[in-house]
Design a protein around this motif. Structure first.
Motif, PDB file in Angstrom:
ATOM      1  N   PRO A 102       0.798  -1.226   0.000  1.00  0.00           N
ATOM      2  CA  PRO A 102       0.000   0.000   0.000  1.00  0.00           C
ATOM      3  C   PRO A 102       0.832   1.278   0.000  1.00  0.00           C
ATOM      4  O   PRO A 102       0.288   2.350  -0.185  1.00  0.00           O
ATOM      5  CB  PRO A 102      -0.823  -0.113   1.291  1.00  0.00           C
ATOM      6  CG  PRO A 102      -0.797  -1.560   1.660  1.00  0.00           C
ATOM      7  CD  PRO A 102       0.539  -2.038   1.213  1.00  0.00           C
ATOM      8  N   LEU A 103       2.155   1.191   0.203  1.00  0.00           N
ATOM      9  CA  LEU A 103       2.957   2.396   0.306  1.00  0.00           C
ATOM     10  C   LEU A 103       3.217   3.027  -1.047  1.00  0.00           C
ATOM     11  O   LEU A 103       3.658   4.161  -1.128  1.00  0.00           O
ATOM     12  CB  LEU A 103       4.292   2.076   1.001  1.00  0.00           C
ATOM     13  CG  LEU A 103       4.152   1.564   2.448  1.00  0.00           C
ATOM     14  CD1 LEU A 103       5.522   1.339   3.036  1.00  0.00           C
ATOM     15  CD2 LEU A 103       3.351   2.545   3.306  1.00  0.00           C
ATOM     16  N   GLY A 104       2.945   2.286  -2.165  1.00  0.00           N
ATOM     17  CA  GLY A 104       3.093   2.863  -3.485  1.00  0.00           C
ATOM     18  C   GLY A 104       4.521   3.248  -3.779  1.00  0.00           C
ATOM     19  O   GLY A 104       5.342   2.424  -4.127  1.00  0.00           O
ATOM     20  N   SER A 105       4.846   4.536  -3.640  1.00  0.00           N
ATOM     21  CA  SER A 105       6.155   5.038  -4.018  1.00  0.00           C
ATOM     22  C   SER A 105       7.247   4.682  -3.020  1.00  0.00           C
ATOM     23  O   SER A 105       8.395   5.016  -3.233  1.00  0.00           O
ATOM     24  CB  SER A 105       6.074   6.567  -4.166  1.00  0.00           C
ATOM     25  OG  SER A 105       5.691   7.154  -2.930  1.00  0.00           O
ATOM     26  N   ALA A 106       6.934   3.990  -1.939  1.00  0.00           N
ATOM     27  CA  ALA A 106       7.949   3.681  -0.934  1.00  0.00           C
ATOM     28  C   ALA A 106       8.817   2.507  -1.337  1.00  0.00           C
ATOM     29  O   ALA A 106       9.790   2.228  -0.670  1.00  0.00           O
ATOM     30  CB  ALA A 106       7.279   3.387   0.409  1.00  0.00           C
ATOM     31  N   TYR A 107       8.506   1.830  -2.416  1.00  0.00           N
ATOM     32  CA  TYR A 107       9.299   0.683  -2.813  1.00  0.00           C
ATOM     33  C   TYR A 107       9.265   0.564  -4.325  1.00  0.00           C
ATOM     34  O   TYR A 107       8.433   1.149  -5.004  1.00  0.00           O
ATOM     35  CB  TYR A 107       8.773  -0.602  -2.164  1.00  0.00           C
ATOM     36  CG  TYR A 107       7.534  -1.159  -2.813  1.00  0.00           C
ATOM     37  CD1 TYR A 107       7.566  -2.317  -3.563  1.00  0.00           C
ATOM     38  CD2 TYR A 107       6.326  -0.480  -2.686  1.00  0.00           C
ATOM     39  CE1 TYR A 107       6.435  -2.806  -4.166  1.00  0.00           C
ATOM     40  CE2 TYR A 107       5.186  -0.963  -3.283  1.00  0.00           C
ATOM     41  CZ  TYR A 107       5.243  -2.130  -4.026  1.00  0.00           C
ATOM     42  OH  TYR A 107       4.121  -2.605  -4.626  1.00  0.00           O
ATOM     43  N   ALA A 108      10.212  -0.180  -4.865  1.00  0.00           N
ATOM     44  CA  ALA A 108      10.312  -0.388  -6.308  1.00  0.00           C
ATOM     45  C   ALA A 108       9.588  -1.673  -6.682  1.00  0.00           C
ATOM     46  O   ALA A 108       9.773  -2.711  -6.062  1.00  0.00           O
ATOM     47  CB  ALA A 108      11.780  -0.454  -6.733  1.00  0.00           C
ATOM     48  N   VAL A 109       8.762  -1.594  -7.700  1.00  0.00           N
ATOM     49  CA  VAL A 109       7.989  -2.739  -8.161  1.00  0.00           C
ATOM     50  C   VAL A 109       8.833  -3.546  -9.129  1.00  0.00           C
ATOM     51  O   VAL A 109       9.383  -3.007 -10.097  1.00  0.00           O
ATOM     52  CB  VAL A 109       6.692  -2.269  -8.846  1.00  0.00           C
ATOM     53  CG1 VAL A 109       5.906  -3.462  -9.381  1.00  0.00           C
ATOM     54  CG2 VAL A 109       5.840  -1.476  -7.874  1.00  0.00           C
ATOM     55  N   ASP A 110       8.963  -4.851  -8.862  1.00  0.00           N
ATOM     56  CA  ASP A 110       9.640  -5.710  -9.820  1.00  0.00           C
ATOM     57  C   ASP A 110       8.605  -6.405 -10.690  1.00  0.00           C
ATOM     58  O   ASP A 110       7.401  -6.262 -10.516  1.00  0.00           O
ATOM     59  CB  ASP A 110      10.558  -6.718  -9.118  1.00  0.00           C
ATOM     60  CG  ASP A 110       9.814  -7.619  -8.141  1.00  0.00           C
ATOM     61  OD1 ASP A 110       8.593  -7.794  -8.309  1.00  0.00           O
ATOM     62  OD2 ASP A 110      10.447  -8.145  -7.204  1.00  0.00           O
TER      63      ASP A 110
END
Length: 279
Positions: free
Chosen positions: A8-16
């Motif tokens: 749910p953090l969206g921009s807090a992590y990089a999507v692989d």
């Protein structure tokens, strides 16, 4: 568990790519529509089977009679209720039309299942294309920023050299022109990156700000098997579209059989239980 907590953090992590695929399985509207379409298609087998199963019918009729009985000058009321209850059972023993309908339902269910498998495969292809187009747009944006920064430094150098009498105005103007062009290219690549992120976000159903890039240790694995004929044989045997069309051909054949079966004899086992209460 940590990855799911971070979703749910969206921009807090990089999507692989794997996370994007898992999200697309849940949120992609095209694939969700294919899931429900397949669920509806699987009911064809049950609908066809219903023609071979016994049918039980219960009917009940209740009437009220009001009248007068006259005989020999004497009249008497004739009022009574009547009830008729019937329980009927019918079991097909020989019904070629119902058998053809069942086989047709099985073929339609298998066709729907194969089409759904093809939709699942196409989801992987669509997601991979969109994901790597977004990665390419991201790399182009980084390259455009690096070129813009390099030209900005070169522009500053040429300006300082011109002030000290070591450069020419032509070099300054040429650098300014190249810097303006780099800024325009940066705006263009920024728009392309934003558009690619929006397309990927629409596919996975979540806002995407950062993407995981390929690691330095990534290696392209060779195809196995390596010859074309083996791949062609596998495609002819397993390709979802071809398998779907084969089941559609079987559906049409069973439709012809079902039409011809209308002239065949039909044998049913019929049992009936009736209760009549009148007067």
């Amino acid at each position: 568990m940590l990855a799911l907590w971070l979703l749910p953090l969206g921009s807090a992590y990089a999507v692989d790519l794997l996370q994007a695929y898992e999200l697309a399985l849940i949120n992609d509207p095209v694939f969700r529509s294919a899931i429900h379409e397949n669920e509806a298609g699987q009911q064809n087998e049950k609908i066809g089977l219903s023609g071979l199963l016994p049918s039980l019918t219960l009917t009940h009729t209740q009437g009220i009679n009001r009248g007068t009985l006259s005989q020999g000058g004497i009249s008497a009321p004739l009022n009574f209720n009547n009830e008729v209850t019937t329980l009927a059972l019918r079991q097909p023993l020989l019904n070629m039309e119902a058998v053809a309908s069942y086989r047709q339902g099985v073929a339609r269910a298998n066709s729907s299942r194969s089409k759904f498998e093809g939709d699942a495969d196409r989801l992987i292809v669509r997601l991979t294309e969109v994901y790597f187009e977004a990665l390419l747009a991201k790399e182009r944006l980084a390259l455009a920023k690096a070129q813009r920064d390099a030209l900005a430094e070169l522009q500053q150098v040429n300006t300082n050299m011109f002030k000290r009498g070591e450069g020419t105005r032509t070099d300054v103007l040429e650098t300014q022109s190249r810097f303006a062009l780099a800024q325009a290219q940066l705006i263009e690549t920024q728009d392309a990156w934003d558009a690619a992120r929006l397309v990927l976000s629409a596919l996975v159903g979540e806002p995407v700000e950062h993407l995981t890039t390929l690691g330095k240790a990534f290696q392209i694995q060779p195809l196995a098997p390596a010859d074309f004929e083996s791949w062609r044989e596998m495609a002819q045997a397993r390709n979802a579209e071809l398998v779907t069309q084969r089941y559609l051909v079987e559906t049409s054949k069973q439709e012809v059989t079902r039409s011809r079966a209308g002239h065949a004899p039909r044998v049913d086992l019929v049992a009936s239980l009736s209760r009549n209460n009148s007067a």
